[in-house]
Enzyme design. Structure first.
Site, PDB file in Angstrom:
ATOM      1  N   GLU A  86      61.477  26.137  73.407  1.00 59.44           N
ATOM      2  CA  GLU A  86      60.370  25.863  74.321  1.00 59.44           C
ATOM      3  C   GLU A  86      59.287  25.008  73.685  1.00 59.44           C
ATOM      4  O   GLU A  86      58.694  24.138  74.356  1.00 59.44           O
ATOM      5  CB  GLU A  86      59.781  27.182  74.824  1.00 59.44           C
ATOM      6  CG  GLU A  86      60.677  27.960  75.769  1.00 59.44           C
ATOM      7  CD  GLU A  86      61.757  28.767  75.048  1.00 59.44           C
ATOM      8  OE1 GLU A  86      61.713  28.809  73.794  1.00 59.44           O
ATOM      9  OE2 GLU A  86      62.636  29.345  75.703  1.00 59.44           O
ATOM     10  N   HIS A 155      60.555  38.906  81.002  1.00 56.52           N
ATOM     11  CA  HIS A 155      61.040  38.296  82.229  1.00 56.52           C
ATOM     12  C   HIS A 155      60.086  38.538  83.403  1.00 56.52           C
ATOM     13  O   HIS A 155      60.330  38.006  84.482  1.00 56.52           O
ATOM     14  CB  HIS A 155      62.414  38.840  82.604  1.00 56.52           C
ATOM     15  CG  HIS A 155      63.492  38.474  81.639  1.00 56.52           C
ATOM     16  ND1 HIS A 155      63.579  39.015  80.390  1.00 56.52           N
ATOM     17  CD2 HIS A 155      64.532  37.604  81.738  1.00 56.52           C
ATOM     18  CE1 HIS A 155      64.632  38.505  79.754  1.00 56.52           C
ATOM     19  NE2 HIS A 155      65.214  37.645  80.544  1.00 56.52           N
TER      20      HIS A 155
END
Length: 362
Positions: A86, A155
Site C-alpha cells: 500500500e 476489514h
C-alpha cells in the site's frame, strides 16, 4: 505497465478518448458499487490522464467488484493490479500526480491503508503547502471502510478520524447511490488529494437514478465540485436533528421513521463532506430544532463525531435545549462478526439517545 514517458499527457486527454461511449444510459436501477464504477469509467473516458490501480482491481475487478470491467474497457495501461504494497501504491500515485496524471487508487480494506499512512500524511497532504501551491496532487485514495458485513478487524475499521485530522486532505463519504457517482466524479475532478471513504455495507444497496442527468453535471467546461464542502438534508423534521455520515445515515433515517410512528419528528443531516465541513448547513439545522445527536460507527473518543459536537456547541449554544449527544462505536477494537450488532449504532441506541434530550423542559 507502460512507463510514465509512454502515458498520455493531460493535453491529449480528450482527443484520445472521444470514441469511448457510456455502457449504460438513461434511467437505471444500479447498486452503490456500480455507481462508483460508472463514475470512474466516465472520468476515464473523458480524461486520459485518469487511471486506476491497486490490489486486484484489474482482472478481478476488486474484491467488491467496484472496478469490474475497467481493464477490459480501457486496457491494462489505464486500470492495473499492483503488488500488495500500500505504501508503494500511494507513493507511485504521488509521483504520477506530480507529473500530470490523475491516479485513483484503491486500498482494499480500511485498515490495509495504514501501511500507506506515512505517504499520505507526510507527502500527499503536504505537497501543496510544501511547494507554496506550485505542485498540487490531483489524486484520489478510495478506502472501503466501516462494518456491517460480518468482517473482522482490519476489514471493518472506521479510520476517518486519522484523515480528517490531517490538514491538506479533502475527506468525502457518500451514503446514497447518486452521491456515490457525483462525489467520486467531484473527487477525481479536484486539483488536490481526496480521501474517498466508501461504506462497504452500502456497496450492494440499490436505487433508480437518471444516469444522463448525473453525467450532464460534468458536460462542458469543468465547474467547482458541488459536493465538496456540502452537507445535505436527508429528511426534514422539527423536534431534533440527527447528524450522520456514510454508513450511519441509513440508521439515522430508520430511527427517524420509527420515531415518527411514535409522534416525534426527527430531522436527518447527511454530512457527506467531512473535510471541508459544512458548518452552515449543520448549524442551521440544529438551530431549527434545538436538539442534536451525532451518529457515527467509529469509536467516540477523539473522533469525527466529537469534532461535530464541539462545532455545534460553539456555534449553536444559545439555541440548544439540551446537550448534544453522540451515538458511536465503542472505544474498543472492532469486534468479532457475531458481536458487531452490539457495536454498531442502531435504531434502538439512537432512540434511547433521543429520549435523553431533556424533553421534560420543553
Amino acid at each position: 505497465m507502460t512507463t510514465m514517458a509512454n502515458r498520455p499527457s493531460a493535453g491529449t486527454a480528450h482527443a484520445s478518448t472521444a470514441a469511448v461511449e457510456p455502457e449504460l444510459r438513461g434511467v437505471q436501477t444500479i447498486t452503490f458499487a456500480k455507481a462508483l464504477t460508472l463514475a470512474m469509467s466516465d472520468a476515464m473516458a473523458s480524461d486520459a490522464t485518469v487511471l486506476v490501480f491497486g490490489e486486484d482491481v484489474g482482472t478481478l475487478g476488486g474484491v467488491f467488484r467496484v472496478t469490474d470491467g475497467l481493464t477490459r474497457r480501457f486496457g491494462e495501461e489505464r486500470c492495473f493490479d499492483t503488488p500488495l504494497a500500500e505504501s508503494g501504491i500511494v507513493g507511485m500515485a504521488t509521483g504520477m500526480a506530480m507529473n500530470g496524471m490523475k491516479p485513483v487508487v484503491e486500498m482494499q480494506f480500511d485498515a490495509f491503508a495504514y501501511p500507506a499512512f506515512e505517504q499520505i500524511t507526510s507527502h500527499v497532504a503536504k505537497m501543496g503547502n510544501r511547494t507554496r501551491g506550485q505542485v498540487r496532487l490531483p489524486l484520489v485514495i478510495r478506502i472501503p471502510y466501516a462494518g456491517g458485513i460480518g468482517g473482522v478487524e482490519h476489514h471493518c475499521d472506521s479510520s476517518e478520524a486519522y484523515y480528517v485530522h490531517t490538514p491538506g486532505l479533502t475527506v468525502l463519504t457518500p451514503s446514497t447511490v447518486s452521491d456515490a457517482y457525483i462525489m467520486l466524479r467531484d473527487a477525481i475532478a479536484s486539483p488536490d488529494p481526496v480521501v474517498f471513504m466508501e461504506p462497504k455495507k452500502l456497496y450492494f444497496s440499490k436505487a433508480t437514478v437518471d444516469l444522463d442527468a448525473l453525467r450532464a453535471r460534468y458536460d462542458g467546461d469543468s465547474v467547482l465540485p458541488s459536493s465538496i464542502g456540502k452537507a445535505a438534508v436527508a429528511r426534514e423534521g422539527t423536534d431534533a436533528t440527527l447528524i450522520a455520515y456514510g454508513p450511519s445515515v441509513a440508521a439515522a433515517l430508520a430511527a427517524a421513521e420509527t420515531a415518527a410512528e411514535e409522534g416525534r419528528s426527527l430531522q436527518v443531516i447527511d454530512v457527506r463532506s467531512l473535510v471541508p465541513f459544512d458548518d452552515e448547513t449543520v448549524s442551521a439545522a440544529v438551530r431549527s430544532t434545538g436538539r442534536a445527536i451525532v451518529i457515527a460507527e467509529a469509536p467516540g473518543f477523539a473522533s469525527m463525531a466529537a469534532e461535530i459536537v464541539a462545532r455545534i456547541q460553539e456555534r449553536c449554544f444559545h439555541s440548544l435545549a439540551a446537550p448534544v449527544l453522540r451515538v458511536s462505536g465503542f472505544d474498543i477494537p472492532y469486534p468479532a462478526p457475531r458481536l458487531e450488532k452490539y457495536y454498531l449504532p442502531g435504531v434502538d441506541r439512537i432512540l434511547d439517545a433521543v429520549d435523553q434530550l431533556q424533553w421534560e423542559q420543553s
